[in-house]
Design an enzyme around this catalytic site. Sequence first.
Site, mmCIF file in Angstrom:
data_model
loop_
_atom_site.group_PDB
_atom_site.id
_atom_site.type_symbol
_atom_site.label_atom_id
_atom_site.label_comp_id
_atom_site.label_asym_id
_atom_site.label_seq_id
_atom_site.Cartn_x
_atom_site.Cartn_y
_atom_site.Cartn_z
ATOM 1 N N LYS A 47 0.824 -1.191 0.111
ATOM 2 C CA LYS A 47 -0.004 0.131 -0.131
ATOM 3 C C LYS A 47 0.674 1.124 -0.108
ATOM 4 C CE LYS A 47 -4.470 0.631 -0.096
ATOM 5 N NZ LYS A 47 -5.500 -0.146 -0.530
ATOM 6 N N GLY B 166 -20.783 6.315 1.872
ATOM 7 C CA GLY B 166 -19.829 6.647 0.920
ATOM 8 C C GLY B 166 -20.788 6.443 -0.332
ATOM 9 N N GLY C 228 -18.292 6.753 -3.371
ATOM 10 C CA GLY C 228 -17.262 6.704 -4.356
ATOM 11 C C GLY C 228 -17.382 5.477 -5.143
ATOM 12 N N ASN C 229 -16.078 4.983 -5.531
ATOM 13 C CA ASN C 229 -16.068 3.913 -6.455
ATOM 14 C C ASN C 229 -16.829 2.552 -6.040
ATOM 15 O OD1 ASN C 229 -13.876 1.470 -7.347
ATOM 16 N ND2 ASN C 229 -14.872 2.658 -9.015
HETATM 17 P P1 NAD Z 1 -13.573 7.032 -2.901
HETATM 18 O O1 NAD Z 1 -12.704 8.146 -2.860
HETATM 19 O O2 NAD Z 1 -13.988 6.750 -4.616
HETATM 20 O O3 NAD Z 1 -15.041 7.326 -2.219
HETATM 21 C C1 NAD Z 1 -14.984 7.291 -1.149
HETATM 22 C C2 NAD Z 1 -16.420 7.932 -0.629
HETATM 23 O O4 NAD Z 1 -16.618 7.867 0.815
HETATM 24 C C3 NAD Z 1 -16.739 9.178 -1.185
HETATM 25 O O5 NAD Z 1 -17.898 9.483 -1.720
HETATM 26 C C4 NAD Z 1 -16.471 10.086 -0.038
HETATM 27 O O6 NAD Z 1 -17.345 11.220 -0.391
HETATM 28 C C5 NAD Z 1 -16.952 9.101 1.169
HETATM 29 N N1 NAD Z 1 -16.575 9.598 2.336
HETATM 30 C C6 NAD Z 1 -15.415 9.981 2.825
HETATM 31 N N2 NAD Z 1 -15.502 10.320 4.171
HETATM 32 C C7 NAD Z 1 -16.550 10.302 4.618
HETATM 33 C C8 NAD Z 1 -17.545 10.254 5.745
HETATM 34 N N3 NAD Z 1 -16.613 10.662 6.756
HETATM 35 N N4 NAD Z 1 -18.878 10.320 5.962
HETATM 36 C C9 NAD Z 1 -19.361 9.568 4.791
HETATM 37 N N5 NAD Z 1 -18.703 9.418 3.378
HETATM 38 C C10 NAD Z 1 -17.327 9.671 3.454
HETATM 39 O O7 NAD Z 1 -13.003 5.682 -2.414
HETATM 40 P P2 NAD Z 1 -13.215 4.149 -2.846
HETATM 41 O O8 NAD Z 1 -12.276 3.781 -3.958
HETATM 42 O O9 NAD Z 1 -14.695 3.979 -3.027
HETATM 43 O O10 NAD Z 1 -12.865 3.408 -1.604
HETATM 44 C C11 NAD Z 1 -13.627 3.268 -0.085
HETATM 45 C C12 NAD Z 1 -13.186 2.224 0.479
HETATM 46 O O11 NAD Z 1 -13.003 1.061 0.048
HETATM 47 C C13 NAD Z 1 -11.856 2.672 0.932
HETATM 48 O O12 NAD Z 1 -11.460 2.095 2.586
HETATM 49 C C14 NAD Z 1 -10.808 1.827 0.257
HETATM 50 O O13 NAD Z 1 -9.553 1.565 0.829
HETATM 51 C C15 NAD Z 1 -11.622 0.556 0.137
HETATM 52 N N6 NAD Z 1 -11.114 -0.103 -1.140
HETATM 53 C C16 NAD Z 1 -11.360 0.482 -2.333
HETATM 54 C C17 NAD Z 1 -11.122 -0.370 -3.256
HETATM 55 C C18 NAD Z 1 -11.239 0.111 -4.847
HETATM 56 O O14 NAD Z 1 -11.046 -0.593 -5.998
HETATM 57 N N7 NAD Z 1 -11.466 1.448 -5.186
HETATM 58 C C19 NAD Z 1 -10.611 -1.664 -3.466
HETATM 59 C C20 NAD Z 1 -10.758 -2.182 -2.159
HETATM 60 C C21 NAD Z 1 -11.068 -1.507 -1.094
#
Ligand code: NAD
Length: 432
Positions: free
Chosen positions: A106, A218, A220-221
């Site tokens: 990471k 959330g 996000g992705n």
């Molecule tokens: P991202 O940045 O695309 O989205 C994160 C989302 O969470 C956003 O909508 C943001 O506004 C929201 N957020 C942040 N802080 C917040 C809060 N305090 N309250 C409410 N919403 C909040 O990130 P992502 O890629 O969707 O990743 C989210 C989680 O999943 C992380 O823990 C990441 O490590 C994990 N993850 C992501 C992937 C991936 O492929 N993207 C894979 C495995 C794990």
Amino acid sequence: MSGQINAFEMAQKQFDGVAKQLKLDPGVAEVLRWPMREFSFRIPVRLDDGSLRVFQGFRVQHNDARGPNKGGIRFAANETMDTVRALATWMTWKCAVADIPLGGGKGGIIVDPSTLTVNEKEEMCRGWVRAMWKNIGPRNDVPAPDIGTTPQMMGWMMDEYSRLVGQYTPGVFTGKPLGGGGSLGRTEATGYGVIYTVREAMKHLKIDGKNSVAAIQGFGNVSQYAAAGFVEMLGGQVACVSCWDRHDKKAYTYSKKGGIDPRFLLTIVDEYGTIDKAKAQDAGYIVEDGDAWITKEANVLIPAAMEGQVTSDTVGKMSKNIKIVAEGANGPCTPEADEFFKKNNIFNIPDFLCNAGGVTTSYFEQVQNDMNFYWSKEEVLERLDQKMTSAFNSVVDRSEKEKVYMRDAAYMVAIDRVVKAMDLRGWLTGNA
Ligand code: NAD
């Protein structure tokens, strides 16, 4: 909430508990409870206003016994070495539980990427690679996007690495843009992967997806495609999603009578996962405080934003009808929340199983890069479903066989596989 929680202490605490149950040799446990290598470096970036600013970068390689280290790069203002250590450790377990031949890594930079211009972001990405290129590569460490980083950024990083090594090397970064070495299906992979495991959990618990309601943290992705998948694949309803509003600097929960429409919200969310509040309100969405998501009436809870969100403080606010907690984010539930789930017979799909779809598809991307032959989206998602279903089944089987909690069972499956690989490579005999 997350400010008080040290994610690495949490990762070690989870590991220690299972190492004890597995009666793991204390020396072997000591190898696994710490990362094998850690990099901490400074990245000078010339900003568009002509000033030079220095940013703090990290990369942690936890364990590469099963194959090259693998894991995202996070650009976040609250990034710390301990967060990166925790996430690298979880990547080792995630790759092992998904049974893909990769280890755990990471990385990150302490920066709020929304404060940077496009040019500054590119400089930052290239600077990270200039600091790390001798210690990453398709055969030793393959980074990917995470919070605050995007496919475009992976494209720049891959380009910088290719320039430095003197040859096109697409397999050094995954999560690249389509047409730039990326794989079809990668965008949807983590969120859909979450839903494949929820589907299997529902089969296991005999819950009907069509009568189910999810509360999601959330947008996000991960959460975007988990929300879409919950509605489109399981036929369920999504009571709410939430997001951090980068303009107001606070979190909001968005809900709607009859359930939110993920495809509509996808049209009004920016690349950082901030929903356009005014457009949502115009479309009849109710906007509440960011903590409200956990209180919504639902039978499935999907924390998919960030670590340390379901805690001893918040777990009691959950709907009494929650039957499944699917951890879309990494480390969203604390050990105290685990105790609550155990006591209340709530089925947990632990993070490194639940969100393994991203890294599994990253692995597929690397395989396609190596072959220089690309699969259709259907083929990618079909292979992903097979991998996620098989990973889920191996964890449920272990959980039933050993009569242990799902997180412990996932750790057992993963630790056994990593220890076996270390043993087969002779790392545990003293001659390696
Ligand atoms: P991202 O940045 O695309 O989205 C994160 C989302 O969470 C956003 O909508 C943001 O506004 C929201 N957020 C942040 N802080 C917040 C809060 N305090 N309250 C409410 N919403 C909040 O990130 P992502 O890629 O969707 O990743 C989210 C989680 O999943 C992380 O823990 C990441 O490590 C994990 N993850 C992501 C992937 C991936 O492929 N993207 C894979 C495995 C794990």
